[in-house]
Design a protein around this motif. Structure first.
Motif, short mmCIF file in Angstrom:
data_model
loop_
_atom_site.label_atom_id
_atom_site.label_comp_id
_atom_site.label_asym_id
_atom_site.label_seq_id
_atom_site.Cartn_x
_atom_site.Cartn_y
_atom_site.Cartn_z
N SER A 1 0.50 -15.18 10.49
CA SER A 1 -0.43 -14.65 11.50
C SER A 1 -1.05 -15.77 12.32
O SER A 1 -1.21 -15.65 13.54
N GLN A 2 -1.38 -16.88 11.66
CA GLN A 2 -2.00 -17.99 12.39
C GLN A 2 -1.00 -18.75 13.25
O GLN A 2 -1.29 -19.13 14.38
N ASP B 1 -0.55 -14.86 5.74
CA ASP B 1 -1.66 -15.64 6.29
C ASP B 1 -1.14 -16.76 7.19
O ASP B 1 -1.67 -17.02 8.26
N TRP B 2 -0.10 -17.44 6.72
CA TRP B 2 0.50 -18.51 7.52
C TRP B 2 1.10 -17.95 8.80
O TRP B 2 0.90 -18.48 9.90
N ALA C 1 -7.56 -17.95 9.03
CA ALA C 1 -7.63 -17.41 7.67
C ALA C 1 -7.69 -18.63 6.75
O ALA C 1 -6.70 -19.35 6.59
N HIS D 1 -17.06 -17.45 4.87
CA HIS D 1 -16.06 -17.87 3.89
C HIS D 1 -16.58 -19.03 3.05
O HIS D 1 -16.31 -19.10 1.84
N TYR E 1 -4.45 -23.09 9.20
CA TYR E 1 -5.08 -23.20 10.52
C TYR E 1 -4.83 -24.57 11.12
O TYR E 1 -4.45 -24.70 12.29
N LEU F 1 -3.14 -19.08 0.01
CA LEU F 1 -2.70 -18.38 1.22
C LEU F 1 -1.32 -17.77 1.03
O LEU F 1 -0.41 -18.39 0.47
N SER F 2 -1.16 -16.55 1.54
CA SER F 2 0.13 -15.87 1.49
C SER F 2 0.98 -16.27 2.70
O SER F 2 0.49 -16.87 3.67
#
Length: 234
Positions: free
Chosen positions: A101-102, A98-99, A87, A190, A146, A94-95
């Protein structure tokens, strides 16, 4: 087809597409036994159809707690961590989700799956392959979360390599450059750029490098392997 005594058993994540799918096909084509991780029963059935002869294990890599119950007591010659999510966005964009999940899929899941597999890997003096990224070597603007997950994956591999040397377990990090996968298409979207898969590394090329690592004679190990796109005609 290999004789039963010559077949090896490999566990592969991310076999649904990209590099993981190419690794899975190559291992099956040469007659090895294959275990694939699927997020749910429906996905397990799909993977078994896509990779005839493979067996599946159900665990959602986005839910690290689902990994611990896996039964990995049988022979296991390698674990290839090829699953990953991305993401993109700046730190300001970034939320926390987002952090999370990665970090869950790209770092915590490989750590937990490796932990569960270690007794079998030790018994086989097996190999762990972390399919990383160029983002695990350098962090560029917009790639913060990421890259952090991939820097962490590299640190995990470096520590594991030293910890498990006494057990004969080898650990390799593979850093592919931009590779023609669905994730790369997502990245281009993106970035607002046209996507030409022929401009990037074929995932089968990365898979061939992974198999080279798995087949390396016991007298050597490859700690890190970087694969960059080749020169293109003008």
């Amino acid at each position: 087809m290999k004789a039963a005594e010559d077949r090896r058993t490999h566990l592969v994540t991310g076999a649904g597409s990209g590099i993981g799918a190419c690794v899975a096909r190559a291992l099956l084509d040469r007659g090895d036994d294959l275990l694939l991780v699927a997020r749910d029963e429906a996905r397990a059935r799909e993977l078994e159809q896509e990779h005839p002869g493979a067996r599946t294990l159900v665990a959602d890599l986005a839910d690290v707690a689902s990994i611990a119950p896996l039964d990995l007591t049988g022979p296991l010659d390698s674990v290839v961590h090829a699953a990953g999510v991305v993401a993109l966005g700046t730190v300001g964009e970034l939320s926390a989700g987002d952090w999370r999940s990665q970090l869950d899929v790209n770092l915590l899941a490989p750590a937990e799956l490796t932990r569960v597999a270690l007794p079998a890997l030790r018994a086989a003096r097996g190999t762990v392959v972390m399919v990383n990224s160029g983002a695990g070597l350098r962090a560029n603007p917009g790639w913060s979360a990421y890259a952090a997950s991939k820097f962490g994956l590299r640190a995990l591999a470096d520590a594991l390599r030293q910890e498990e040397a006494e057990h004969g377990v080898r650990v390799t990090t593979v850093h592919p450059g931009r590779t023609a996968t669905p994730m790369q298409e997502q990245v281009h979207a993106h970035e607002g750029k046209d996507y030409d898969p022929d401009a990037w590394i074929d995932p089968a090329t990365v898979a061939a490098a992974v198999l080279h690592v798995l087949d390396l004679p016991r007298d050597a190990t490859i700690p890190d392997l970087t694969i960059s796109p080749g020169p293109r005609p003008a």
